[in-house]
Enzyme design. Structure first.
Site, PDB file in Angstrom:
ATOM      1  N   ARG A 120       0.814  -1.296  -0.040  1.00  0.00           N
ATOM      2  CA  ARG A 120       0.208   0.074  -0.071  1.00  0.00           C
ATOM      3  C   ARG A 120       1.015   1.444   0.122  1.00  0.00           C
ATOM      4  O   ARG A 120       0.457   2.094  -0.759  1.00  0.00           O
ATOM      5  CB  ARG A 120      -1.139  -0.033   1.335  1.00  0.00           C
ATOM      6  N   TYR A 166      -6.342  -0.576  -7.001  1.00  0.00           N
ATOM      7  CA  TYR A 166      -5.676  -1.856  -6.243  1.00  0.00           C
ATOM      8  C   TYR A 166      -5.016  -1.504  -5.150  1.00  0.00           C
ATOM      9  O   TYR A 166      -4.975  -0.698  -4.682  1.00  0.00           O
ATOM     10  CB  TYR A 166      -4.708  -2.449  -7.527  1.00  0.00           C
ATOM     11  N   GLU A 167      -4.633  -2.846  -4.479  1.00  0.00           N
ATOM     12  CA  GLU A 167      -3.982  -2.628  -3.068  1.00  0.00           C
ATOM     13  C   GLU A 167      -5.008  -2.141  -2.257  1.00  0.00           C
ATOM     14  O   GLU A 167      -4.586  -1.499  -1.147  1.00  0.00           O
ATOM     15  CB  GLU A 167      -2.740  -2.014  -2.951  1.00  0.00           C
ATOM     16  N   GLY A 168      -6.407  -2.575  -2.378  1.00  0.00           N
ATOM     17  CA  GLY A 168      -7.535  -1.919  -1.401  1.00  0.00           C
ATOM     18  C   GLY A 168      -7.858  -0.457  -1.941  1.00  0.00           C
ATOM     19  O   GLY A 168      -7.089   0.365  -2.123  1.00  0.00           O
TER      20      GLY A 168
END
Lengths: 591, 251
Positions: A297, A435-437
């Site tokens: 993140r 992406y990545e949350g």
């Protein structure tokens, strides 16, 4: 003009003067990171990524990857590039010395990674994910697993991937269905994973997939997910890639951006089951994966800065070349003389420089956290990382969409034409808030885990640390910075109070305000870091030290931020004050 | 076989330089400095010769301010074995003859079999140091090299000359100055950058070598080239001819 030249002046100023590289290099194990060494590494990285990788960006985007049978063929523009990077040793910068890495600080690697991501973001996802796999194995892998995989992953001889998503399990991983059944000393996996970045390619001898799956009889939801190592080629007795494992790429996606990065659908166990090895204990997979995800993140936040910097450089070049219109003093002037173009360029610049300072600071806390042997300091730095992670990821990537869009806007009609190259940055940046949350998830992570759980303690601690910058701004006679930051800090405090009090009565309030809180706190923390940079620059100029022009420009950029960007923060507070009512009022059936 | 490579710290070739306000020289404040590109080619050639097994030791030498240590380190990171930094004051504009005299003393001490250096630096553009050193050290010289082959006590140097390529054979020890097409220098790898820190650099001053480095040339003024004035469109061939004849007075 699609070249890229690393912003070395800003990076060096940030590392050495604003952040604490000189103290970091005194931490045990970082003795090699002396000022001259840091300088030499940054210089060579800038040359390498600027001259070798950056020229591939546009062509690799237009070529993309393709699937040939079950084999991904990468963009021809990237031929030989990965090998060159591995031979130059760049992937091993932070890797443990026990496994052939250089063991250098993250505060240094964040700078090198920025250059790599600016040079070619789609490509740099491959080493970025590999690094994540290294982190997860380092913390949770058994000593045998470390021995088997780490050296090759750290050197980049093998790459790594992260396999979470399934068609029904995106943001909500409790729905993961991939199965893993114990079979002697290993497990057999079957199922399908989608959106696997660099899930297959022809750069390396082996690809090490980290896969989330369920064992038979595992508890429902996220508490029943385990993490497995599934190599593309099984490792033979010599520690080399041997027999092909039962995992195949069955499709790659057509996407808006990052075309050079193959986004794969991976099918596990179509024949006899893909051989996988459990990491740690069963049902702890999500915890382990988070070790990788938290770092990823921060890395995605950095991608936001990187792609923005590239867009900015291109926009500046264009604005200085393009002759259009007149100003009172100048007939047929270049567009950089038009105040509205300046507004756009300054917005880009201020958001990038503040975001860079914020992002790098998070990586500095990583170094302190890893090396500190004082428990209290360690938890302090961990708290700060936890809090900064959703801010770095959320705020920097939201901005990257705005910044790359401004970059395109400066090009006018030409920006909308693909040949110009400005559009690519905007297309590439658009994945970053997802992406990545997603940034919605980041915002929930902030107000849920990071603010509510400790009743706002870590956040207030951050605000108190930042309030010292208000004081220092006044001492440095930078009143405008002090005043705007003071107002933003007060806005943050009020927002936290609203969340902690009203959030208890109505669950929709924190959820509906979460995004605004993230933007408010991100904009405040990053603005504070830019103000801090300006104070340092002003002090250096008072002592006639450093680059006087650079220092002056830093102060001017911070003043622009204070006057033109900080007001956004009070607007976010207005929205937070209004609560969730109007957001939720319209009945679902009328949409 | 021992190779001595002389390198110069010069402003990076990507940087646009400007004269300073009083016209006394070029403003180098806060500009990016690098190994002069031709010198970098010389370092690369030495490293390649070592990798081929023709050379056993590479010594890199530079004359410059203390900061020139960065460039010596950069050459060590490319693959040189040890360095010598001959320190001079930053304000001194050192000239080719003084550099050649210093290098001559280093040659006497080190007794290299081959001296590799760039044909010229991109700041002074003199193209003299190699030739002067050859005269002082009484070594044969091969300038503008585009190919260098060591063979049994001699070196074959292919030179880029106006008429094409000329290959000459020189007895070692010899001086070879490198041209642009000799090779493409490598990027230093991260492990080699780290290793370079452990390699020794000997520091001496020009005074200690007993060389008088005072400038023999005084710079009258340095100014930027005059910008190209705006052009005009001519209406006809006759008008063009008239302007060429009477205004430009070229025909």
């Amino acid at each position: 003009m699609t070249t890229y030249s690393a912003p070395l002046d800003d990076i060096k100023f940030l590392l050495n003067n604003v952040l604490e590289m000189p103290s970091i290099s005194k931490l045990p194990g970082f003795e090699d990171a002396t000022p001259d060494m840091v300088d030499a590494i940054l210089n060579e990285a800038a040359r390498f990524y600027g001259e070798v990788l950056a020229p591939t960006n546009k062509l690799a985007d237009s070529q993309g990857s393709r699937l040939d049978g079950d084999r991904v063929v990468t963009a021809p523009a990237l031929d030989g590039i990965y090998k060159q990077i591995v031979n130059a040793g760049w992937p091993g910068l932070t890797g443990s010395r026990d496994f052939g890495g250089q063991g250098l600080p993250m505060l240094l690697s964040v700078a090198v990674d920025e250059m790599s991501q600016s040079a070619n973001m789609a490509f740099s996802l491959c080493p970025m994910l590999t690094k994540g796999v290294v982190t997860a194995l380092n913390i949770y892998g058994s000593s045998d697993q470390k021995k088997m995989y780490l050296s090759n992953l750290i050197s980049g001889a093998w790459s790594g991937t992260m396999n979470l998503t399934e068609p029904q399990a995106g943001s909500d991983l409790s729905a993961v269905k991939t199965k893993a059944t114990l079979n002697g000393d290993h497990y057999l996996l079957s199922g399908q994973k989608i959106y696997i970045t660099w899930g297959d390619h022809d750069f390396t001898d082996n690809i090490i997939h980290l896969v989330l799956a369920r064992t038979p009889g595992a508890p429902e939801g996220v508490k029943g997910i385990s993490l497995f190592i599934v190599p593309k080629f099984l490792i033979n007795d010599n520690g080399e890639a041997g027999e092909r494992n039962d995992v195949r790429c069955v499709g790659i996606e057509h996407k808006l951006g990052i075309h050079a990065s193959p986004t794969c659908t991976l099918s596990f166990g179509e024949k006899d089951g893909a051989i996988g090895y459990l990491i740690g204990d069963e049902n702890q997979g999500l915890v382990y994966m988070f070790a990788m995800m938290n770092e990823a993140r921060l890395a995605v936040g950095l991608q936001g800065i990187s792609v923005s910097e590239r867009a900015y450089q291109q926009a500046v070049y264009f604005a200085k070349e393009r002759v259009q219109g007149s100003t009172p003093d100048n007939k047929n002037t270049t567009i950089i003389h038009h105040p509205d173009v300046r507004r756009m360029l300054m917005t880009m610049r201020a958001l990038i420089e503040s975001g860079r300072a914020l992002t790098y600071s998070a990586f500095m806390h990583e170094d302190y956290m890893h090396k500190s042997d004082n428990k209290e300091r360690k938890t302090y730095h961990q708290r700060r990382i936890d809090l900064l992670t959703p801010l770095v990821k959320g705020w920097c990537t939201e901005n990257s969409v705005e910044i790359t869009s401004l970059g395109l806007q400066i090009h006018g009609g030409m920006g909308f034409i693909e040949e110009t190259g400005a559009a690519q940055h905007m297309r590439d940046a658009r994945i970053l808030p997802i992406y990545e949350g997603t940034n919605g998830i980041q915002a929930l992570d902030l107000v849920g885990r990071k603010l509510s759980r400790d009743k706002g303690k870590a956040a207030i601690e951050l605000l108190e640390d930042l309030s010292l910058i208000v004081r220092d701004s006044r001492v440095a006679k930078l009143e405008v910075l002090a005043n705007s930051l003071e107002a933003s800090l007060a806005a943050c405090k009020e927002a936290i109070t609203i969340l902690l009090t009203e959030g208890k009565q109505d669950w929709t309030i924190p959820c509906a305000s979460a995004f605004n809180v993230m933007m408010l706190m991100g904009g405040t923390a990053a603005g504070a870091m830019l103000a801090k940079s300006a104070i340092v620059a002003s002090n250096l100029n008072d002592k006639s030290s450093g680059n006087a022009i650079f220092n002056k420009n830093k102060i001017l950029t911070a003043i622009f931020y204070a006057e033109q960007v900080m007001p956004r923060n009070t607007a976010y507070l207005e929205a937070i004050r209004a609560g969730s009512k109007s957001i939720m009022a319209l009945d679902v059936k009328y949409f | 076989m021992k190779v001595l490579v002389a390198i110069k710290r010069a402003v990076d070739y990507n940087v646009k330089v400007r004269p300073n306000s009083d016209g006394s020289g070029v403003d180098l404040n806060n500009l990016k400095m690098s190994i002069n590109p031709f010198c970098e080619i010389a370092v690369e050639e030495a490293v390649r010769l070592k990798e081929k097994g023709a050379v056993t030791e590479i010594i890199v030498v530079s004359l410059g301010p203390q900061k020139a240590q960065e460039q010596v380190r950069a050459a060590l990171a490319m693959g040189a074995d040890r360095g010598i930094l001959i320190k001079i004051e930053e304000t001194i504009e050192i000239e080719p003859l003084a550099i050649a005299k210093c290098l001559k003393i280093v040659c006497d001490e080190e007794k290299p079999d081959l001296v590799l250096m760039g044909k010229q630096s991109i700041d002074g553009d003199n193209n003299q140091t190699g030739q002067m050193l050859a005269a002082l050290a009484r070594y044969p010289q091969g300038t503008f090299a585009s190919e260098v082959v060591i063979d049994n006590g001699s070196v074959f140097v292919t030179r880029e000359i106006d008429g094409g390529l000329q290959t000459i054979k020189l007895a070692l020890p010899a001086i070879v100055t490198t041209d642009l097409r000799l090779n493409v220098p490598r990027y230093a790898s991260l492990p080699n950058i780290m290793k370079a820190k452990q390699k020794p650099i000997r520091e001496i001053t020009a005074e200690e070598l007993g060389v008088d480095i005072t400038s023999r040339v005084s710079i009258v003024s340095v100014s930027a080239p005059v910008g190209r004035p705006e052009g005009v469109k001519v209406g006809s061939v006759d008008e063009l001819l008239d302007k060429l004849k009477n205004e430009a007075k070229v025909i």
